[in-house]
Structures are given as C-alpha cells and as structure tokens.
Write an enzyme that holds these catalytic residues in place. Structure first.
Site, short mmCIF file in Angstrom:
data_model
loop_
_atom_site.label_atom_id
_atom_site.label_comp_id
_atom_site.label_asym_id
_atom_site.label_seq_id
_atom_site.Cartn_x
_atom_site.Cartn_y
_atom_site.Cartn_z
N CYS A 1 9.52 7.94 4.94
CA CYS A 1 8.52 7.12 4.25
C CYS A 1 8.72 6.99 2.74
O CYS A 1 8.74 5.87 2.21
CB CYS A 1 7.13 7.66 4.55
SG CYS A 1 7.01 9.45 4.65
N HIS B 52 2.41 7.44 -1.93
CA HIS B 52 3.50 8.34 -1.55
C HIS B 52 4.78 8.14 -2.35
O HIS B 52 5.90 8.31 -1.83
CB HIS B 52 3.80 8.23 -0.05
CG HIS B 52 4.40 9.50 0.50
ND1 HIS B 52 5.00 9.59 1.74
CD2 HIS B 52 4.48 10.75 -0.03
CE1 HIS B 52 5.42 10.80 1.95
NE2 HIS B 52 5.13 11.54 0.88
#
Length: 584
Positions: free
Chosen positions: A101, A158
């Site tokens: 990710c 993130h």
C-alpha cells in the site's frame, strides 16, 4: 345592363392579401432562421465551453482488493455500481499497482518508482515510525491545485506524518478527512501502535484543512464520530464536498480522491451488507463477510455518483478506479492466530506483497467524459502512468523525470496500445528481489514471495472452510523472516555500500535466482523459461541495473515507532511529532 365583376378591386385585394402572407412567411422564415442561428451558436458555445472547461476528476482507490473480488471479473462477489461504471467505460485489464500500500500511494501521487523514493519493498510505514514520502517530490494534487482545481482527499493517507509538512493538506489537498495511518478499526477509529511506550494505540479520525491564508489546521480530531462505521463517514463527507463545491466553487473543477480502507483488514462490516440479497449465494462465512466489506464500498460509490448526477456534474467527470495492490489472503488476528480474509486473486499467482502477478495486477478502469464505453484493453498500464496521463488528458503541464508514461490516448479512442516499453515491479535490497516486465517477458530476481504465498488460491467456497483448498493457509513465519532479513540488511550497510546492481544481491551468481515468464501465453506463471532464453534474462537485468542506479536507501524498514510519536503525548491521538523541517 348586367353588372360586371370588379376584377380590378378583387385583384388589388388578392394582391394585398398575398403581400401580407408573403411578409408573414418572410418574417416566419427570418424568425426561424434567427432562432436556429442562436440555438446553433448556443450549442457551439456550450460545446466549446465544455471542451475548454477542465473536467472534474473522481479517483477511487480500493485497499487490498483482489483480482477475483469484482463483478466484471465474473466473481461471486457482485459490485453493481462499480461494474456498471466499468462496463460503461474502459476496463484496464493489465493495470499494475505496487505490491504493497505505501509504495503504491507514493507511486500514484509522485509518478515515480518507490525504489527511487526510499519506499521500496513489501513493507508499509508503521504507525509512529519515521519514513515518509520525501518532500522533494512535487505531487499530483499540487499540480491539480496549481491548475485551479479544488482538491480533496477522503479516507486513508499512509504516506507518513512525522512533520506537519508531510500531512495531506501540505502535499496539495485543500482538505483531508480520514486517517493518517495504514489501517484502523472501522468503528473505534483506533490504530494499534508499534511505539515503545506500552505499545499503545491511538485515535485517528480527523478533518484537516487550509485556511484562506494557506495555513494548515490539523488539530480537528473527530472524537464525536467514534463508533460510526468509517465507510459511512467517508461517503457522507464526499457528498458534503460535492454539495459545497456546487454552492461555493462551481466555477472551479473538482479533484476528489476517495481512498477507501475497504476491504483491508480488520474484516468489519455492518450485517446489512453481509446478509444482503446479493451475497446470499456465498456459503463460506469468511468469503461472505469479506463480500459485505466490498459491498459497503460499492454502495458508497453508488451514492457519490448519484449525487454527482443530481448536481449535473457526472457528465463532466472523469472516473478512475484502481486497487492499491492485490488481495491479502490472510490476516493475523492474534500473534499466534492467522485466519483468511476471504479475498481471492484467482487465477493469478501469489498474494499482496509478492512479485507474482497477484501482488500488483489489480482491477482497474476509467470512465466518464470522452472515455470509450464497453471496451476492455490489454495494454499494460502502471500506477506511475496515472500522473502524466492525467496531466496530458487535462492539457496541463506535467513534471520532468517522471517514471510514468503518458497513456492518455487510452482515455479516448485513439489507441489500445501501451506507451510502455517496460515497467519495474520493484527493486528491494532488503529482501534481495527485483522484477521487470518488458513487453510480454517478465523477469523475477530473488524470492518472489518472502511471505511464502506462491500458489493460485481459489475463493473460499464451502461452509466452514477456513483454509484455502489449494495450499492450506499460507503465511509461514513471515514476520520472523522479514525482521530477520531487515536485520541482515541493517548490519550489512554499516560495513559495505548499498548494492547498485541486482547481481550484487547474490555475489555467488544468479544461477537459480532468476525466473522468466512469457506472459502472452503464461499469464499465471507456470513455466520458468530462464534457462531457455539467457539472452532475454541478460537484457532485462541490464535494464534493472540501469534503473537501480537511481535507487536510494529504503527508509521503510518496519521500524518500531519512536517514543516521541506515542499517542500518550497527544491526548490519545496520532499526530506529527517532529518539528517542521522548514523551521527547525
């Protein structure tokens, strides 16, 4: 004498009447002509206005969505809203993200390979750990904002938040609503920490924004939304953003990034989605619950696009949908307990975090203004291509030295051919692995799957089935193995320079360390052809070495969070803990 008809008077009357009718006809003809001219002019003006006006852009990012988890791949999981968009647009059948990710989000927003940003390898940024997307990279939302777009991000960030300058509103977004970390509880909005102060977790749901002077406000923690399902919150916020845009910023185009946490673990979803009619044909409890998690995202997309239609914006909106990596097959519930997520990448080989196809070949499509409908293209598209392609599609100036290529011709009917000669899956000196696709050839150097997920895993189907029928429940001692390899790397860099070629990974030679596949006939990676085509292997290694010359040392080494980042110091929340580098 008999009276003769007054032919002269009648003629005059007829002439007068005919003249009046002629004038009326001429008037009507002129009137109709004027109306037609005005109508055509208005249509032309509207056409030119729409052509010259920048379209809105809706970027939808799923999290850990597997290849077999969407309706247009003949899945048992139905995604009606997404499938309708996909089939009314162009499906990108060979779209590649990164295997993990953080790396994918960095590649998407920067247009650069993660190994040139220090974010390579299948290692996400952990909560409270240093290591963020470098501030030296100008990002996609910054260019969109410079071009007059109103920019908003909702959901998962993130990409690091060690300083205020690393947060979303300082990287190009006018507003951010969501969480900084890589995952959270869908209801409590807490993220477990890896810091050294009692291993505490912290609350992570916020609304950040820039004021009229451009000053960031990042202290608006949404304590009052604790207990509310986060996908509902994100949908509500998106609808509010669209409404506010129409009311207050209608003259500006909208760039809205929906960065969903779905269907990343923890596998949490309201029962209404698990038990919906569209999931009743699924008998395995893990697969059914996972399907509910996907369904909640699909409903969100349906609600957002419905509002865009209601506001008259949808026809002027470009929609891009991707997943950040392949589906994750397993989840760690407790230290000694591993369960399946319910995801599936079948028939692709591997899992999230691997260099097999399942790690990064993901569901994707483009739809909306000027995009051909009902088309599936096999052209290779890499996640780094979105940046330059979007800039070209919008007729905006891009940046030099991007790794991504302009694939904007795929957004129209101009071509179905890729603009790529090759792309790099990843290069990582820690796990000593690399992979490249050149045309139909794919070369893997090193072990493709440190987590030992090497198979092709059917969706869970039988009631009570809790391990994959193909190969049990893959994971092995992944965490122990990963930290062991990180320890070896850290020790090595203290005594030797970082490798600058893939051959350096294996000083004793690359024999039995490479795998070569012809994806045109073997897209599921059964047959290693490296021994039959040493010339191809050599050529692809040369390209990897050339790209590797720009690699920088990895900063994402699964380090435990530093004590200064502990939520204990920030009223139980996750916040930037280092001073702004511009003022320190």
């Amino acid at each position: 004498p008999s009276e003769l008809p007054n032919t002269s008077a009648e003629a005059k009357e007829k002439k007068s009447s005919g003249s009046s009718l002629s004038k009326l006809h001429r008037f009507l003809l002129v009137f109709i002509a004027v109306v037609l001219i005005i109508t055509i002019a208005l249509l032309c003006w509207n056409f030119l206005r729409r052509r010259n006006k920048k379209p809105h852009v809706l970027l939808l990012i799923a999290d850990d969505l597997g290849w077999a988890d969407v309706g247009w791949h003949s899945s048992d999981i139905w995604t009606p809203a997404l499938t309708e968009l996909a089939r009314n647009g162009t499906i990108l059948n060979h779209f590649y993200s990164q295997p993990i990710c953080t790396a994918s989000r960095a590649a998407l927003l920067s247009g650069r390979y993660p190994f040139k940003l220090g974010l390579q390898g299948s290692r996400p940024i952990l909560a409270g750990a240093p290591g963020s997307l470098p501030l030296t990279s100008k990002l996609l939302p910054e260019l969109m904002k410079d071009a007059g777009y109103r920019t908003h991000m909702i959901g998962k960030w993130h990409l690091g938040f060690e300083t205020i300058r690393h947060t979303p509103v300082m990287r190009g977004f006018d507003t951010f609503f969501g969480f900084y970390n890589g995952m959270q509880d869908y209801y409590t909005h807490t993220t477990s920490g890896f810091d050294v102060v009692n291993g505490t977790g912290g609350y992570d749901m916020r609304r950040d924004y820039l004021d009229a002077e451009g000053n960031p406000h990042i202290n608006n923690i949404l304590w009052g939304r604790k207990g509310e399902y986060n996908t509902f919150l994100f949908t509500e916020e998106a609808i509010n953003v669209v409404g506010d845009h129409v009311t207050n910023h209608a003259e500006s185009p909208l760039f809205l990034v929906m960065s969903y946490p779905n269907p990343h673990s923890p596998i949490q979803v309201p029962e209404q989605f698990v038990n919906s009619a569209q999931n009743q044909h699924i008998h395995n409890e893990f697969r059914k619950t996972y399907a509910g998690l996907v369904s909640s995202m699909d409903e969100s997309v349906a609600n957002i696009t419905a509002v865009l239609r209601e506001k008259g914006m949808m026809d002027d909106t470009l929609v891009i949908f991707i997943s950040d990596n392949g589906g994750s097959l397993t989840r760690v519930v407790r230290k000694d307990t591993v369960l399946p997520t319910g995801s599936s990448n079948y028939p692709l080989r591997g899992d999230k975090g691997t260099l097999w196809e399942a790690g990064s070949r993901v569901p994707a499509f483009i739809a909306g203004r000027n995009v051909p409908k009902g088309r599936t293209v096999s052209a290779c598209v890499h996640i780094t291509d979105i940046f330059p392609s979007l800039m070209s599609y919008l007729n905006l100036d891009s940046l030099d030295k991007l790794d991504g290529k302009d694939q904007s011709k795929l957004f129209t009917v101009e071509t179905e051919e890729t603009a790529l000669d090759y792309f790099i899956y990843d290069i990582d000196p820690v796990y000593k692995q690399a992979a490249i696709r050149y045309g139909n050839w794919k070369l893997i150097v090193g072990e493709p799957a440190p987590n030992e997920v090497n198979g092709r895993y059917h969706p869970l189907q039988k009631e009570g089935e809790s391990s994959y029928p193909d190969s049990g429940l893959p994971m092995g001692e992944y965490v122990t193995k990963a930290y062991g390899m990180i320890g070896v790397y850290k020790a090595a860099i203290n005594t030797a320079p970082m490798c600058t070629s893939v051959s350096c990974f294996y000083p004793d030679g690359l024999q039995n360390k490479v795998k070569l596949f012809d994806l045109s006939v073997d897209e599921y990676e059964f047959n290693d052809l490296s021994s039959q085509h040493p010339d191809i292997v050599s050529k692809l290694i040369d390209i990897l070495d050339k790209e590797m010359s720009e690699m920088i040392p990895p900063v994402n080494l699964l380090d435990e969070g530093v004590s200064d980042a502990s939520p204990l110091f920030f009223n139980g929340t996750w916040m930037p803990w280092l001073p702004d580098p511009a003022t320190s």
